[in-house]
Design an enzyme around this catalytic site. Structure first.
Site, PDB file in Angstrom:
ATOM      1  N   HIS A 125       0.879  -1.171   0.000  1.00 18.59           N
ATOM      2  CA  HIS A 125       0.000   0.000   0.000  1.00 18.59           C
ATOM      3  C   HIS A 125       0.921   1.227   0.000  1.00 18.59           C
ATOM      4  O   HIS A 125       2.020   1.175   0.548  1.00 18.59           O
ATOM      5  CB  HIS A 125      -0.837  -0.053   1.280  1.00 18.59           C
ATOM      6  CG  HIS A 125      -1.870   1.022   1.408  1.00 18.59           C
ATOM      7  ND1 HIS A 125      -1.566   2.305   1.785  1.00 18.59           N
ATOM      8  CD2 HIS A 125      -3.204   0.994   1.232  1.00 18.59           C
ATOM      9  CE1 HIS A 125      -2.681   3.021   1.838  1.00 18.59           C
ATOM     10  NE2 HIS A 125      -3.688   2.254   1.501  1.00 18.59           N
ATOM     11  N   ASP A 201       3.547  -4.081   7.896  1.00 19.37           N
ATOM     12  CA  ASP A 201       2.349  -3.256   7.769  1.00 19.37           C
ATOM     13  C   ASP A 201       1.166  -4.190   8.017  1.00 19.37           C
ATOM     14  O   ASP A 201       0.816  -5.003   7.166  1.00 19.37           O
ATOM     15  CB  ASP A 201       2.301  -2.648   6.372  1.00 19.37           C
ATOM     16  CG  ASP A 201       0.976  -1.929   6.112  1.00 19.37           C
ATOM     17  OD1 ASP A 201       0.098  -1.925   7.004  1.00 19.37           O
ATOM     18  OD2 ASP A 201       0.818  -1.388   5.005  1.00 19.37           O
ATOM     19  N   LYS A 227      -9.933   0.330  10.862  1.00 24.15           N
ATOM     20  CA  LYS A 227     -10.173  -0.858  10.034  1.00 24.15           C
ATOM     21  C   LYS A 227     -10.524  -2.071  10.896  1.00 24.15           C
ATOM     22  O   LYS A 227     -10.741  -3.163  10.386  1.00 24.15           O
ATOM     23  CB  LYS A 227      -8.936  -1.170   9.188  1.00 24.15           C
ATOM     24  CG  LYS A 227      -8.623  -0.135   8.121  1.00 24.15           C
ATOM     25  CD  LYS A 227      -7.419  -0.562   7.314  1.00 24.15           C
ATOM     26  CE  LYS A 227      -6.804   0.551   6.514  1.00 24.15           C
ATOM     27  NZ  LYS A 227      -7.574   0.943   5.336  1.00 24.15           N
ATOM     28  N   CYS A 367      -4.736   2.564  -3.595  1.00 25.56           N
ATOM     29  CA  CYS A 367      -3.468   3.023  -3.005  1.00 25.56           C
ATOM     30  C   CYS A 367      -2.373   1.969  -3.173  1.00 25.56           C
ATOM     31  O   CYS A 367      -1.505   1.829  -2.292  1.00 25.56           O
ATOM     32  CB  CYS A 367      -3.624   3.391  -1.522  1.00 25.56           C
ATOM     33  SG  CYS A 367      -4.772   4.710  -1.209  1.00 25.56           S
TER      34      CYS A 367
HETATM   35  C1  LIG Z   1      -2.226  -2.521   3.741  1.00 23.18           C
HETATM   36  C2  LIG Z   1      -2.496  -1.113   4.202  1.00 23.18           C
HETATM   37  N1  LIG Z   1      -1.528  -0.439   4.795  1.00 23.18           N
HETATM   38  C3  LIG Z   1      -1.708   0.804   5.261  1.00 23.18           C
HETATM   39  C4  LIG Z   1      -2.909   1.434   5.113  1.00 23.18           C
HETATM   40  C5  LIG Z   1      -3.055   2.827   5.622  1.00 23.18           C
HETATM   41  O1  LIG Z   1      -4.012   2.906   6.624  1.00 23.18           O
HETATM   42  P1  LIG Z   1      -4.440   4.342   7.162  1.00 23.18           P
HETATM   43  O2  LIG Z   1      -4.950   5.095   5.976  1.00 23.18           O
HETATM   44  O3  LIG Z   1      -5.483   4.066   8.168  1.00 23.18           O
HETATM   45  O4  LIG Z   1      -3.212   4.953   7.724  1.00 23.18           O
HETATM   46  C6  LIG Z   1      -3.963   0.781   4.486  1.00 23.18           C
HETATM   47  C7  LIG Z   1      -5.258   1.457   4.284  1.00 23.18           C
HETATM   48  O5  LIG Z   1      -6.013   1.150   3.382  1.00 23.18           O
HETATM   49  C8  LIG Z   1      -3.755  -0.540   4.022  1.00 23.18           C
HETATM   50  O6  LIG Z   1      -4.725  -1.233   3.417  1.00 23.18           O
END
Ligand SMILES: Cc1ncc(COP(=O)(O)O)c(C=O)c1O
Length: 412
Positions: A125, A201, A227, A367
């Site tokens: 991401h 992550d 989430k 993303c």
């Molecule tokens: C795999 C992954 N990492 C990081 C994030 C970032 O999360 P946040 O936007 O809550 O910081 C997301 C959000 O969609 C994600 O799916």
């Protein structure tokens, strides 16, 4: 119809989520298949936030009055719950704004210099990719593992890609596009063998499977409250105690200092060193309630439920001509994110038709632009599942895709 083992009482769970009772476009009931972006929130989480504001509202770690003490207890109590949830010590849990900020905290405080290497993957991401472009400033070299055509990590090269110069390996614990679950424990061992650290992550794993930082062997783990049934505005960075201790502050200001003079300041130990300003206590209360909620369901039952939904979705989508699933097409080492292409129909059009039917999905590159490029697609439609989703909702998704194909005259 195939039978799915299921240990969750989904009907009872759904009753806890007010949003799931509402209707959406054309009076259709909401079929929420976008929990990968953010989950719905149960009343238990909403009540925890409301009760904090109604009864205990004060700045934690500041007032000497009773409400201040209660706020501190709520905040630190939430930290203890989160720590227990991932097998960490409370002092190893830093509250951040979200997973993105947690990863930035590590990227900005790490002392990388020319000659150092940071290893990431094509599957990330943007939250675990763009912060590492900081290498352009530090002079460190950014390297990455590639993705196989079926959406797994290319690990044949792992030994060559982690070198004696690698400072940190940053890898997703579950892809938000393909659902792929890379072998993080194995990658962590390989990193440690070469003296490198490992950051996982876990934005898409902590909400969906039991995660134990010691069993995974990670040095850092980042995830977001919103989430995992919790509120927006709070996320977590787990860091091994010795590592956090050695790290300088990221953001600075009140609440994180030990002593301040006009010429300079010294800082509190972790986790306070990384939490400047009045802390987000209501959000922490909500996150603590979310952890309680998930713990009561049992994370193994949560994972089993999502596996059954994912298996059903993969079967249902495979049966539709012209639909191509991105990534693994079995549930082995794969979580509940199912992204797909519909031949001849743009993902945004698929999403719009589904929305007319009450089915909420995400469309675009989610993303994860480099991952889409690596898989040879511009964009995709993505369904993601959680504790409140049902097999009937998966069927509605498949029916909706067929309807979109008919609507746009696409091959079926
Ligand atoms: C795999 C992954 N990492 C990081 C994030 C970032 O999360 P946040 O936007 O809550 O910081 C997301 C959000 O969609 C994600 O799916």
């Amino acid at each position: 119809m195939r039978a799915f083992p299921d240990h969750l009482d989904v009907e009872a769970i759904r009753a806890d989520f007010p949003a799931l009772a509402r209707t959406v476009r054309n009076g259709n009931p909401l079929i929420y298949l976008d929990s990968g972006a953010t989950s719905q929130k149960p009343v238990q989480v909403l009540d925890a936030e409301r009760s904090f504001y109604e009864l205990h509202n004060a700045a934690a770690h500041r007032g000497t009055h009773l409400l201040g003490e209660e706020a501190t207890d709520v905040y630190e109590g939430a930290r203890a719950k989160v720590a227990a949830f991932i097998g960490a010590e409370a002092g190893e849990v830093v509250f951040t704004k979200n997973a993105t900020e947690a990863i930035n905290l590590v990227a900005y405080t790490m002392k990388a210099s020319p000659g150092d290497e940071i290893l990431i993957t094509e599957m990330e991401h943007h939250a675990n990719l763009v912060p590492w472009h900081l290498c352009e400033r530090t002079g460190a070299t950014l390297r990455w593992l590639s993705v196989t055509p079926d959406g797994r990590l290319e690990l044949d090269d792992l030994d060559r890609m982690i070198t004696g110069r690698t400072k940190l390996v940053a890898v997703t614990h579950q892809s938000n596009v393909t659902g792929t679950i890379p072998p993080v424990a194995e990658i962590a061992r390989a990193a440690h063998d070469k003296g490198a650290l490992l950051l996982a992550d876990a934005a898409q794993s902590v909400p969906h499977q039991a995660v134990d930082v010691a069993a995974l062997g990670v040095d850092f783990l980042a995830f977001s409250g919103h989430k995992m049934l919790g509120p927006y505005g709070i996320g977590v960075l787990f860091g091994r105690a010795g590592l956090l201790e050695a790290m300088p502050p990221f953001l600075t200001g009140g609440s994180m200092i030990e002593m301040v003079r006009m010429e300079g300041s010294t800082f509190l130990p972790p986790p306070q060193r990384f939490e400047p300003g009045v802390p987000p206590v209501a959000e922490a209360a909500g996150l603590g309630a979310a952890v309680d909620y998930l713990s009561a369901l049992g994370m193994d039952a949560v994972a089993a439920h999502e596996e059954s939904l994912t298996a059903h979705a993969l079967d249902a989508l495979r049966e539709i001509n012209g639909v191509h699933i991105l990534g693994p097409d079995t549930t082995k080492d794969r979580g509940g994110a199912v992204a797909f292409e519909v031949e001849g129909v743009h993902p945004h059009d698929v999403g719009q038709v589904l929305d007319e039917l009450g089915v909420a999905v995400r469309t675009g590159h989610h993303c994860a632009w480099p991952l889409h490029r690596a898989l040879g697609v511009q964009a995709s439609t993505r369904a993601t599942f959680y504790v409140y989703n049902t097999h009937a909702e998966v069927d509605a998704l498949a029916d909706g895709i067929r309807y979109a194909q008919r609507f746009f005259g696409a091959r079926q």
